[in-house]
Design a protein around this motif. Structure first.
Motif, short mmCIF file in Angstrom:
data_model
loop_
_atom_site.label_atom_id
_atom_site.label_comp_id
_atom_site.label_asym_id
_atom_site.label_seq_id
_atom_site.Cartn_x
_atom_site.Cartn_y
_atom_site.Cartn_z
N SER A 1 0.74 -1.11 -0.11
CA SER A 1 -0.01 -0.11 0.04
C SER A 1 0.85 1.07 -0.07
O SER A 1 0.33 2.44 -0.17
N MET A 2 1.99 1.37 0.41
CA MET A 2 3.10 2.17 0.34
C MET A 2 3.56 2.74 -1.00
O MET A 2 4.24 3.61 -1.43
N ASP A 3 2.93 1.95 -2.09
CA ASP A 3 3.38 2.24 -3.49
C ASP A 3 2.75 3.17 -3.94
O ASP A 3 1.79 2.77 -5.01
N ALA A 4 2.97 4.56 -3.57
CA ALA A 4 1.85 5.58 -4.32
C ALA A 4 2.90 6.79 -4.06
O ALA A 4 3.58 6.88 -3.34
N PRO A 5 2.74 7.67 -4.93
CA PRO A 5 3.61 8.97 -5.04
C PRO A 5 3.89 9.61 -3.93
O PRO A 5 4.73 10.27 -3.44
N ASP A 6 2.54 9.69 -3.20
CA ASP A 6 2.66 10.40 -1.91
C ASP A 6 2.99 9.62 -0.60
O ASP A 6 2.69 10.00 0.41
N LYS A 7 3.53 8.43 -0.84
CA LYS A 7 3.86 7.49 0.43
C LYS A 7 5.44 7.40 0.39
O LYS A 7 5.98 8.15 0.60
N LEU A 8 5.95 6.07 -0.31
CA LEU A 8 7.09 5.89 -0.06
C LEU A 8 8.17 6.97 -0.77
O LEU A 8 8.99 7.26 -0.08
N PRO A 9 7.98 7.06 -2.19
CA PRO A 9 8.74 8.21 -2.76
C PRO A 9 8.88 9.43 -1.88
O PRO A 9 9.83 10.10 -1.71
N LEU A 10 7.54 9.87 -1.36
CA LEU A 10 7.60 11.05 -0.53
C LEU A 10 8.44 10.92 0.78
O LEU A 10 9.21 11.73 1.24
N LEU A 11 8.34 9.95 1.24
CA LEU A 11 8.95 9.39 2.58
C LEU A 11 10.56 9.45 2.29
O LEU A 11 11.20 10.03 3.06
N VAL A 12 11.02 8.82 1.10
CA VAL A 12 12.24 8.86 0.81
C VAL A 12 12.79 10.51 0.60
O VAL A 12 13.69 10.70 1.37
N ARG A 13 12.07 11.27 -0.10
CA ARG A 13 12.49 12.49 0.00
C ARG A 13 12.69 13.14 1.14
O ARG A 13 13.51 14.02 1.33
N SER A 14 11.64 12.87 2.02
CA SER A 14 11.60 13.46 3.39
C SER A 14 12.63 13.29 4.39
O SER A 14 13.18 13.98 4.86
N LEU A 15 13.26 12.08 4.16
CA LEU A 15 14.21 11.35 4.99
C LEU A 15 15.47 12.14 4.53
O LEU A 15 16.64 12.44 5.22
N ARG A 16 15.65 12.24 3.18
CA ARG A 16 16.91 13.16 2.66
C ARG A 16 16.90 14.61 3.28
O ARG A 16 18.00 14.88 3.59
N LEU A 17 15.93 15.16 3.30
CA LEU A 17 15.60 16.36 3.83
C LEU A 17 16.35 16.35 5.54
O LEU A 17 17.14 17.27 5.85
N LEU A 18 15.74 15.26 6.17
CA LEU A 18 16.51 15.02 7.46
C LEU A 18 17.82 14.82 7.74
O LEU A 18 18.58 15.27 8.36
N LEU A 19 18.25 13.94 6.61
CA LEU A 19 19.82 13.64 6.53
C LEU A 19 20.51 15.10 6.45
O LEU A 19 21.60 15.01 7.27
N LEU B 1 18.42 4.57 0.98
CA LEU B 1 17.10 5.11 0.63
C LEU B 1 16.52 4.94 -0.57
O LEU B 1 15.54 4.55 -0.77
N ASP B 2 17.55 4.94 -1.50
CA ASP B 2 17.01 4.79 -3.14
C ASP B 2 16.61 3.27 -3.03
O ASP B 2 15.61 3.03 -4.01
N GLY B 3 17.11 2.38 -2.42
CA GLY B 3 16.92 0.89 -2.60
C GLY B 3 15.38 0.57 -1.76
O GLY B 3 15.03 -0.56 -2.13
N LEU B 4 14.84 1.63 -1.22
CA LEU B 4 13.62 1.30 -0.70
C LEU B 4 12.26 0.94 -1.62
O LEU B 4 12.01 1.94 -2.54
N MET B 5 11.82 -0.08 -1.74
CA MET B 5 10.79 -0.53 -2.72
C MET B 5 9.59 -0.83 -1.89
O MET B 5 9.67 -1.90 -0.77
N ALA B 6 8.39 -0.60 -2.16
CA ALA B 6 7.08 -1.23 -1.76
C ALA B 6 7.03 -2.58 -2.28
O ALA B 6 7.20 -2.87 -3.37
N GLY B 7 6.13 -3.34 -1.35
CA GLY B 7 5.78 -4.72 -1.81
C GLY B 7 5.49 -5.51 -0.57
O GLY B 7 6.29 -5.63 0.36
N GLY B 8 4.68 -6.21 -0.74
CA GLY B 8 4.21 -7.19 0.41
C GLY B 8 3.62 -6.89 1.48
O GLY B 8 3.16 -5.74 1.49
N GLY B 9 3.08 -7.73 2.33
CA GLY B 9 2.31 -7.56 3.50
C GLY B 9 3.24 -6.87 4.70
O GLY B 9 4.56 -6.60 4.44
N THR B 10 2.39 -6.44 5.84
CA THR B 10 3.16 -5.77 6.77
C THR B 10 3.12 -6.68 8.04
O THR B 10 2.21 -7.44 8.31
#
Lengths: 183, 655
Positions: free
Chosen positions: B309-327, B364-373
């Protein structure tokens, strides 16, 4: 008798609709089905068999009269819990005014007209009755009735997180009370 | 304790007595028969509650818009008062707290302090017009005084009728205040009740003179309601938490000077722009801001939801970009690890110094959505990593990023909360970042973040991420005061009722204030926390027991109330207390308060309006927007302007 048997398997909403349409047997079946719940919750709240019986009867009368107020949007029991808790609350206040409840609470566990099968649990439930009302309600619904926080929240008319808070606060307080008891 | 509580679960109530049961059913059915036979002749007896209620709602809905509800409430409210304030502008009197443990703060008094009516013209729709709307429940509006009623059946009916009066007069929100006191219950519609129950109502100073709550720095509610509005939907009232909307903005409250004073509180008394005759008590708390070089090293473990379910533009990709900011905010001495959970939990990046940017970015770049939780395994792995890289005296924290699927496997949410609370005791906090919409479990986010002494924030855009992770990160990571509880005791001679705007989920019992074992909110470095009370000079309902309960008003009381703040320094077990009286003489007219104060009031008013609380439901969207726009101040990041735009949008949607 056939009618009763058929009613026994009908969902609450169905029974309620029939009762509202004037089906006396449906009303009876609805009350019969839920009497135990009414008694149980009232007993948890008041700790007295006689008072719990009074409250349960009171609720039966109220249901016969106020069934139309069930909005039918949630589970019947969610609404019923609220009715019973309020009735028990009122009864508790009347009893407290008479000083009867205080006598009850002051009594040693063994002398209690016990409704539960365990002295220790009995003591704890007595402690629950001394909690602030919202906390006592949350414990009654979650621990006494096994409801989820979300279900309890629906009955209490608050957010699920608030139930979690009440339960948490109640646990803290109960711990203190049980320590005092032990001391 | 847990096992003892299980005793509660185990304790059975013995079977009810068969005769009592039979009697009860008989009584119920007898009542049923009575209602049936008389029911047809409706004219002969008062209408049932349901009928009256639906009549009322019908009239409110068709005839007059929600404002008519206000008309019902308006009865007996509104008395002009002298008005007060203090703060911010150096010429204003200020109450400042936080100098030392039990220092009573100095209050500079304002030479030309106003002492007469300074009402600013409330943000109210035309009251005349409203009151002239068909007054629906007027005849029922004066309930017979409640009496002790014996328990026989006929009297039960009678009580029902009394309750009808109260019920109708009360309108949903009053019912929400004290549901248990409405003898008979019979809630109108669960949905409606829920919506109104979201807000606490007024409390009487005579009955509840002391208001106690835990501070809260969460902001998730604001981002969520913004998203709803921008999607063209009015947010459901239960989504709106006033304190989170207010605290989503930065305020330049006076800061403490040194780290020895973890925070400073400024109390301001002014008039309410929402309710005629009412006042506002505004409490602004500012945490000490650690200069970057003084910040302790951080040990962060990101626990990232990688479910399908994280595989949506406003989820995982946004999360990755957010974490870059924090970094970008981290320093070489800080450490970062990443754990993913989806199906099986796995360490994606072992604890790595922040200086090794390449490794972190590659992960961070390697984070991919898929699978259950499988959240439970994930959270355990995250804590294990945090413990492994534990930095003594550092900021050790797990940051959970998810779209809300807290699939905790076999363990219950309670157990998860317990785990988080337990880890907090060992010095590892938890922050929850929510992404996307849909199955976001807002209450769970809240509960977990509260257990972990962290914030629950909702991230829908990169700019929100910047706000939450860039600026707020400092506060979220470095706790400077913990278990912060606030208590105000009101003087019944000065006001009759009060209402805390928001903080419903943070309410504490009076005695919890002094109980250091009771957990409460944290203040992070540089954080601001705002709490606003609306104060009412008179009861809005006749006293049940008449005049007997009124207080012998000493002439012109000096103090409105007494503010106490309890907190613990990081690592300390014993709390410290800060206290100060709030003096009536130091009130300031609303128009003369600071932009920060007025903006926070506008934000609170917006939230209260969306929730339809008694404070908010009468306010006019345009006036609210004007209030916000007039208080933008510098607004460097444009967030305040954004709120004003949202108010405008909500007003348009509400039409």
């Amino acid at each position: 008798m056939n009618v009763m048997r058929r009613h026994r398997t009908r969902p609450d909403a169905d029974l309620a609709a029939r009762a509202l349409a004037g089906d006396r047997a449906a009303m009876g079946a609805l009350l019969d089905r839920h009497y135990d719940l009414m008694f149980r919750v009232a007993f948890r709240a008041l700790g007295r068999r006689d008072a719990a019986e009074d409250v349960a009867q009171d609720v039966c009368v109220k249901l016969a009269r106020g069934l139309a107020n069930w909005s039918r949007e949630g589970r019947f029991e969610t609404w019923l819990y609220r009715v019973v808790l309020n009735a028990a609350h009122d009864a508790g206040r009347r009893l407290a005014r008479d000083g009867r409840l205080r006598d009850e609470w002051a009594r040693e566990p063994r002398e209690t007209v016990t409704g539960s099968d365990d002295d220790r649990a009995d003591t704890m439930w007595r402690a629950v009755r001394r909690l602030p009302p919202a906390q006592a309600e949350a414990i009654t619904l979650v621990y006494g009735e096994g409801l989820s926080h979300a279900e309890a929240a629906a009955t209490m008319g608050c957010a699920t997180a608030t139930v979690g808070y009440h339960v948490h606060a109640a646990r803290t307080r109960l711990r203190e009370m049980m320590e005092e008891e032990a001391a | 304790m847990t096992d003892e509580l299980d005793l509660l679960r185990g304790a059975k109530v013995s079977k009810p007595d068969a005769q009592a049961r039979a009697r009860a059913l008989e009584a119920g059915l007898a009542e049923f028969d009575t209602v049936r036979t008389k029911g047809s002749a409706a004219a002969r007896r008062p209408k049932g509650i349901a009928t009256l209620w639906s009549d009322l709602m019908h009239r409110l809905n068709t005839a007059t818009s929600p404002n008519a509800i206000a008309a019902v409430l308006v009865v007996g409210l509104a008395v002009p008062t002298a008005v007060l304030v203090m703060r911010d502008d150096p010429s204003m009197p200020q109450i400042e707290l936080g100098q030392s443990t039990d220092d009573v703060a100095e209050v500079t008094s304002r030479p030309d302090a106003p002492d007469a009516q300074l009402h600013q013209g409330p943000l109210i729709v035309d009251r005349e017009a409203v009151t002239q709307a068909p007054a629906p429940a007027e005849p029922e509006a004066t309930p017979a005084p409640r009496m002790a009623v014996p328990e026989t059946a006929p009297n039960v009916l009678r009580r029902a009728q009394e309750s009808e009066g109260i019920e109708l007069r009360a309108t949903p929100s009053v019912q929400a205040i004290r549901p248990s006191e409405n003898g008979l219950v019979l809630l109108p519609h669960p949905t409606e009740t829920y919506a109104n129950d979201v807000s606490a109502g007024r409390l009487s100073v005579l009955e509840d003179p002391i208001s106690t709550f835990s501070i809260d720095v969460d902001t998730a509610s604001y981002a969520r309601l913004r998203r709803e509005l921008e999607a063209g939907r009015m947010p459901p009232p239960e989504m709106v938490r006033t304190e989170e909307v207010v605290n989503a903005f930065d305020y330049a409250y006076p800061a403490p000077d040194s780290r020895d004073t973890p925070f400073r509180a400024t109390a301001t008394l002014t008039d309410s722009p929402f309710t005629p005759g009412a006042r506002l008590l505004h409490i602004g708390i500012k945490g000490y801001d650690l200069p970057p070089e003084a910040r302790p090293p951080a040990n962060l473990v990101f626990l990232v939801d990688m479910s399908g379910s994280m595989d949506a533009p406003d989820k995982l990709p946004l999360l990755v970009r957010s974490l870059r900011l924090l970094l970008a905010e981290l320093r070489p001495q800080d450490r970062v690890a990443i754990v993913g959970y989806a199906g099986a939990a796995g360490t994606i990046l072992p604890s790595t110094p922040a200086s090794d940017r390449q490794a972190i970015e590659a992960a961070l770049d390697g984070l991919m959505a898929g699978g259950g939780t499988a959240g439970a395994a994930g959270i355990e792995a995250a804590y294990a990593l945090a413990e492994e890289a534990f930095i003594e005296d550092g900021a050790n924290r797990v940051i959970l990023a998810t779209d809300g699927d807290f699939n905790v496997g076999t363990s219950s949410p309670d157990a998860l909360e317990d785990l988080i609370a337990e880890k907090r005791e060992t010095g590892i906090g938890l922050t929850v970042l929510g992404f996307g919409t849909g199955n976001l479990r807002d209450d769970t986010m809240q509960a977990l973040a509260q257990a972990g002494d962290g914030i629950a924030a909702y991230i829908d855009t990169l700019s929100e991420a910047r706000h939450v992770l860039g600026l707020e990160a400092q506060g979220a990571l470095y706790t400077i005061a913990s278990d912060v509880k606030l208590q105000v005791e009101f003087n019944p001679a000065a006001i009759a009722e009060y209402r805390l705007l928001g903080y419903e989920t943070r309410a504490l019992a009076t005695r919890d204030f002094d109980d250091d074992r009771v957990d409460a909110g944290e203040i992070g470095a540089g954080h601001e926390v705002t709490a606003i009370y609306e104060l009412y000079p008179e009861e809005d309902r006749p006293l049940r027991y008449g005049e007997a309960a009124t207080v012998e008003a000493a002439d012109a009381p000096e103090e409105l109330g007494y503010l106490q703040i309890r907190h613990k320094r990081p690592g300390e077990d014993e709390s410290r207390l800060i206290a100060t009286p709030i003096r009536l003489a130091e009130a300031v007219p609303f128009a003369q308060t600071s932009d920060d104060l007025r903006f926070s009031v506008a934000a609170a008013g917006f939230a209260e309006r969306l929730r339809g609380t008694e404070t908010g439901r009468e306010t006019d969207w345009e006036a609210l927007e004007a209030l916000a726009r007039a208080a933008l101040g510098d607004d460097p990041d444009g967030r305040r302007r954004q709120l004003a735009d949202l108010i405008d949008l909500a007003g348009a949607l509400d039409r």
